[in-house]
Design a protein around this motif. Structure first.
Motif, PDB file in Angstrom:
ATOM      1  N   MET A   1      40.821  31.105  41.608  1.00  0.00           N
ATOM      2  CA  MET A   1      41.760  31.893  40.819  1.00  0.00           C
ATOM      3  C   MET A   1      41.174  33.281  40.558  1.00  0.00           C
ATOM      4  SD  MET A   1      43.495  31.025  37.207  1.00  0.00           S
ATOM      5  CE  MET A   1      44.591  32.163  36.426  1.00  0.00           C
ATOM      6  N   VAL A   2      39.899  33.337  40.246  1.00  0.00           N
ATOM      7  CA  VAL A   2      39.236  34.619  39.988  1.00  0.00           C
ATOM      8  C   VAL A   2      39.268  35.481  41.255  1.00  0.00           C
ATOM      9  CG1 VAL A   2      37.008  35.702  39.455  1.00  0.00           C
ATOM     10  CG2 VAL A   2      37.793  33.741  38.129  1.00  0.00           C
ATOM     11  N   GLY A   3      38.989  34.878  42.395  1.00  0.00           N
ATOM     12  CA  GLY A   3      39.028  35.608  43.661  1.00  0.00           C
ATOM     13  C   GLY A   3      40.412  36.164  43.960  1.00  0.00           C
ATOM     14  N   CYS A   4      41.453  35.374  43.663  1.00  0.00           N
ATOM     15  CA  CYS A   4      42.834  35.839  43.868  1.00  0.00           C
ATOM     16  C   CYS A   4      43.158  37.006  42.937  1.00  0.00           C
ATOM     17  CB  CYS A   4      43.821  34.701  43.636  1.00  0.00           C
ATOM     18  SG  CYS A   4      43.801  33.438  44.928  1.00  0.00           S
ATOM     19  N   VAL A   5      42.737  36.891  41.691  1.00  0.00           N
ATOM     20  CA  VAL A   5      42.954  37.982  40.731  1.00  0.00           C
ATOM     21  C   VAL A   5      42.270  39.250  41.220  1.00  0.00           C
ATOM     22  CG1 VAL A   5      42.333  38.781  38.394  1.00  0.00           C
ATOM     23  CG2 VAL A   5      43.354  36.516  38.719  1.00  0.00           C
ATOM     24  N   GLN A   6      41.025  39.111  41.670  1.00  0.00           N
ATOM     25  CA  GLN A   6      40.295  40.271  42.163  1.00  0.00           C
ATOM     26  C   GLN A   6      40.981  40.877  43.384  1.00  0.00           C
ATOM     27  OE1 GLN A   6      36.503  38.171  42.421  1.00  0.00           O
ATOM     28  NE2 GLN A   6      35.611  39.675  40.997  1.00  0.00           N
TER      29      GLN A   6
ATOM     30  N   ARG B   1      46.160  46.554  44.433  1.00  0.00           N
ATOM     31  CA  ARG B   1      46.928  47.429  43.546  1.00  0.00           C
ATOM     32  C   ARG B   1      46.138  48.697  43.213  1.00  0.00           C
ATOM     33  NH1 ARG B   1      51.767  45.542  42.362  1.00  0.00           N
ATOM     34  NH2 ARG B   1      52.150  43.369  41.812  1.00  0.00           N
ATOM     35  N   PHE B   2      44.847  48.556  42.956  1.00  0.00           N
ATOM     36  CA  PHE B   2      44.008  49.708  42.613  1.00  0.00           C
ATOM     37  C   PHE B   2      43.927  50.688  43.787  1.00  0.00           C
ATOM     38  CE2 PHE B   2      39.879  51.846  42.579  1.00  0.00           C
ATOM     39  CZ  PHE B   2      39.919  52.464  41.339  1.00  0.00           C
TER      40      PHE B   2
ATOM     41  N   ARG C   1      35.246  41.699  45.540  1.00  0.00           N
ATOM     42  CA  ARG C   1      34.378  40.785  44.802  1.00  0.00           C
ATOM     43  C   ARG C   1      33.581  41.507  43.711  1.00  0.00           C
ATOM     44  NH1 ARG C   1      35.415  35.638  44.867  1.00  0.00           N
ATOM     45  NH2 ARG C   1      33.255  35.102  44.686  1.00  0.00           N
ATOM     46  N   ASP C   2      34.103  42.587  43.206  1.00  0.00           N
ATOM     47  CA  ASP C   2      33.475  43.359  42.145  1.00  0.00           C
ATOM     48  C   ASP C   2      34.149  42.993  40.819  1.00  0.00           C
ATOM     49  OD1 ASP C   2      32.816  45.453  40.299  1.00  0.00           O
ATOM     50  OD2 ASP C   2      32.328  46.750  41.993  1.00  0.00           O
ATOM     51  N   ASP C   3      33.370  42.834  39.761  1.00  0.00           N
ATOM     52  CA  ASP C   3      33.935  42.482  38.453  1.00  0.00           C
ATOM     53  C   ASP C   3      34.921  43.525  37.939  1.00  0.00           C
ATOM     54  OD1 ASP C   3      32.554  40.122  38.441  1.00  0.00           O
ATOM     55  OD2 ASP C   3      31.009  40.775  37.028  1.00  0.00           O
ATOM     56  N   ALA C   4      34.853  44.741  38.471  1.00  0.00           N
ATOM     57  CA  ALA C   4      35.796  45.779  38.055  1.00  0.00           C
ATOM     58  C   ALA C   4      37.229  45.362  38.362  1.00  0.00           C
ATOM     59  CB  ALA C   4      35.480  47.092  38.770  1.00  0.00           C
ATOM     60  N   TYR C   5      37.419  44.505  39.354  1.00  0.00           N
ATOM     61  CA  TYR C   5      38.770  44.090  39.748  1.00  0.00           C
ATOM     62  C   TYR C   5      39.260  42.867  38.980  1.00  0.00           C
ATOM     63  CZ  TYR C   5      37.852  47.469  43.350  1.00  0.00           C
ATOM     64  OH  TYR C   5      37.534  48.624  44.003  1.00  0.00           O
ATOM     65  N   LEU C   6      38.540  42.488  37.947  1.00  0.00           N
ATOM     66  CA  LEU C   6      39.032  41.439  37.049  1.00  0.00           C
ATOM     67  C   LEU C   6      40.014  42.018  36.040  1.00  0.00           C
ATOM     68  CD1 LEU C   6      35.748  39.430  36.408  1.00  0.00           C
ATOM     69  CD2 LEU C   6      37.722  38.722  37.768  1.00  0.00           C
ATOM     70  N   ALA C   7      39.926  43.316  35.796  1.00  0.00           N
ATOM     71  CA  ALA C   7      40.846  43.987  34.871  1.00  0.00           C
ATOM     72  C   ALA C   7      42.166  44.243  35.587  1.00  0.00           C
ATOM     73  CB  ALA C   7      40.241  45.302  34.395  1.00  0.00           C
ATOM     74  N   PRO C   8      43.270  43.828  34.996  1.00  0.00           N
ATOM     75  CA  PRO C   8      44.555  44.003  35.668  1.00  0.00           C
ATOM     76  C   PRO C   8      44.934  45.473  35.811  1.00  0.00           C
ATOM     77  CG  PRO C   8      44.871  43.041  33.489  1.00  0.00           C
ATOM     78  CD  PRO C   8      43.403  43.150  33.707  1.00  0.00           C
ATOM     79  N   VAL C   9      45.490  45.809  36.962  1.00  0.00           N
ATOM     80  CA  VAL C   9      46.000  47.154  37.194  1.00  0.00           C
ATOM     81  C   VAL C   9      47.347  47.298  36.495  1.00  0.00           C
ATOM     82  CG1 VAL C   9      46.791  48.781  38.968  1.00  0.00           C
ATOM     83  CG2 VAL C   9      44.742  47.393  39.354  1.00  0.00           C
ATOM     84  N   LEU C  10      48.162  46.231  36.571  1.00  0.00           N
ATOM     85  CA  LEU C  10      49.450  46.187  35.872  1.00  0.00           C
ATOM     86  C   LEU C  10      49.359  45.165  34.746  1.00  0.00           C
ATOM     87  CD1 LEU C  10      52.013  45.987  38.816  1.00  0.00           C
ATOM     88  CD2 LEU C  10      51.359  47.998  37.499  1.00  0.00           C
ATOM     89  N   PRO C  11      49.772  45.529  33.543  1.00  0.00           N
ATOM     90  CA  PRO C  11      49.754  44.530  32.464  1.00  0.00           C
ATOM     91  C   PRO C  11      50.756  43.407  32.759  1.00  0.00           C
ATOM     92  CG  PRO C  11      50.721  46.614  31.705  1.00  0.00           C
ATOM     93  CD  PRO C  11      50.261  46.822  33.111  1.00  0.00           C
ATOM     94  N   ASP C  12      50.369  42.200  32.464  1.00  0.00           N
ATOM     95  CA  ASP C  12      51.225  41.012  32.655  1.00  0.00           C
ATOM     96  C   ASP C  12      51.760  40.902  34.077  1.00  0.00           C
ATOM     97  OD1 ASP C  12      50.919  40.260  29.957  1.00  0.00           O
ATOM     98  OD2 ASP C  12      52.516  41.643  29.365  1.00  0.00           O
ATOM     99  N   ASP C  13      50.913  41.154  35.042  1.00  0.00           N
ATOM    100  CA  ASP C  13      51.291  41.092  36.456  1.00  0.00           C
ATOM    101  C   ASP C  13      51.514  39.639  36.865  1.00  0.00           C
ATOM    102  OD1 ASP C  13      51.558  41.309  39.194  1.00  0.00           O
ATOM    103  OD2 ASP C  13      49.751  42.514  39.483  1.00  0.00           O
ATOM    104  N   PRO C  14      52.752  39.261  37.219  1.00  0.00           N
ATOM    105  CA  PRO C  14      53.023  37.876  37.599  1.00  0.00           C
ATOM    106  C   PRO C  14      52.212  37.419  38.815  1.00  0.00           C
ATOM    107  CG  PRO C  14      55.084  39.052  37.260  1.00  0.00           C
ATOM    108  CD  PRO C  14      53.979  40.068  37.210  1.00  0.00           C
ATOM    109  N   LEU C  15      51.840  38.342  39.686  1.00  0.00           N
ATOM    110  CA  LEU C  15      51.031  37.965  40.849  1.00  0.00           C
ATOM    111  C   LEU C  15      49.689  37.378  40.419  1.00  0.00           C
ATOM    112  CD1 LEU C  15      51.510  40.766  43.521  1.00  0.00           C
ATOM    113  CD2 LEU C  15      52.053  38.351  43.728  1.00  0.00           C
ATOM    114  N   LEU C  16      49.136  37.883  39.344  1.00  0.00           N
ATOM    115  CA  LEU C  16      47.833  37.391  38.889  1.00  0.00           C
ATOM    116  C   LEU C  16      47.909  35.940  38.441  1.00  0.00           C
ATOM    117  CD1 LEU C  16      46.524  40.443  36.851  1.00  0.00           C
ATOM    118  CD2 LEU C  16      46.177  39.899  39.262  1.00  0.00           C
TER     119      LEU C  16
END
Length: 167
Positions: free
Chosen positions: A90-95, A101-102, A133-148
């Motif tokens: 799940m973390v990998g998908c979020v990243q 998006r970033f 695979r950088d922790d910087a990509y754990l922060a959502p680019v879009l708030p409440d992004d359904p893809l995440l």
């Protein structure tokens, strides 16, 4: 001494009877039948509409599935396939979603093909070299992004379906 006497009392006479019926309930507790207490699981398999912004444009799709299908067919980025083949958590998908998006937000829309090429190319390499695979990509680019919330679950479901088909 009292504990022994109480134990003998319970052994000889049994535990005290519990009150039964509605009279046993305090006045502020409502009585419900067993049917009313059963949870309703019928809606669990149905996806609720989740308007989802395209990864590459400002288009808003009615659902995550539509957004992922457009990314795959229109832009050549099949996130489901990548998530499954790399067995992303799940973390990998979020990243991965946040990375795409970033990068798209940072570049012009015309550079979407470059983002796709970078992701596809990196996916073929070792995990340590994946740029998302950088922790910087754990922060959502879009708030409440359904893809995440959906990509990891969809990738897991698809992986289970593929395994069942192979068996």
């Amino acid at each position: 001494r009292y504990a022994t006497r109480d134990a003998r009392h319970v052994a000889l006479r049994g535990p005290p009877a519990a009150p039964t019926g509605d009279a046993a309930l305090p006045s502020h507790v409502m009585s419900a039948s067993d049917d009313e207490l059963e949870p309703d699981f019928e809606d669990w398999g149905e996806d609720e509409p989740a308007p989802t912004k395209c990864l590459f444009t400002d288009t808003i799709y009615d659902s995550v599935a539509e957004c992922l299908a457009a990314a795959a067919t229109t832009h050549g980025l099949d996130l489901m396939k990548i998530a499954r083949s790399l067995r992303l958590s799940m973390v990998g998908c979020v990243q991965l979603v946040n990375y795409v998006r970033f990068c798209v937000a940072k570049k012009s829309a015309a550079d979407g093909a470059a983002v796709v090429a970078a992701v596809v190319s990196a996916a073929g390499g070792p995990e340590g070299e994946w740029p998302w695979r950088d922790d910087a990509y754990l922060a959502p680019v879009l708030p409440d992004d359904p893809l995440l919330y959906s990509l990891a679950a969809m990738a897991d479901d698809g992986g289970e379906e593929e395994e069942a088909a192979e068996a």
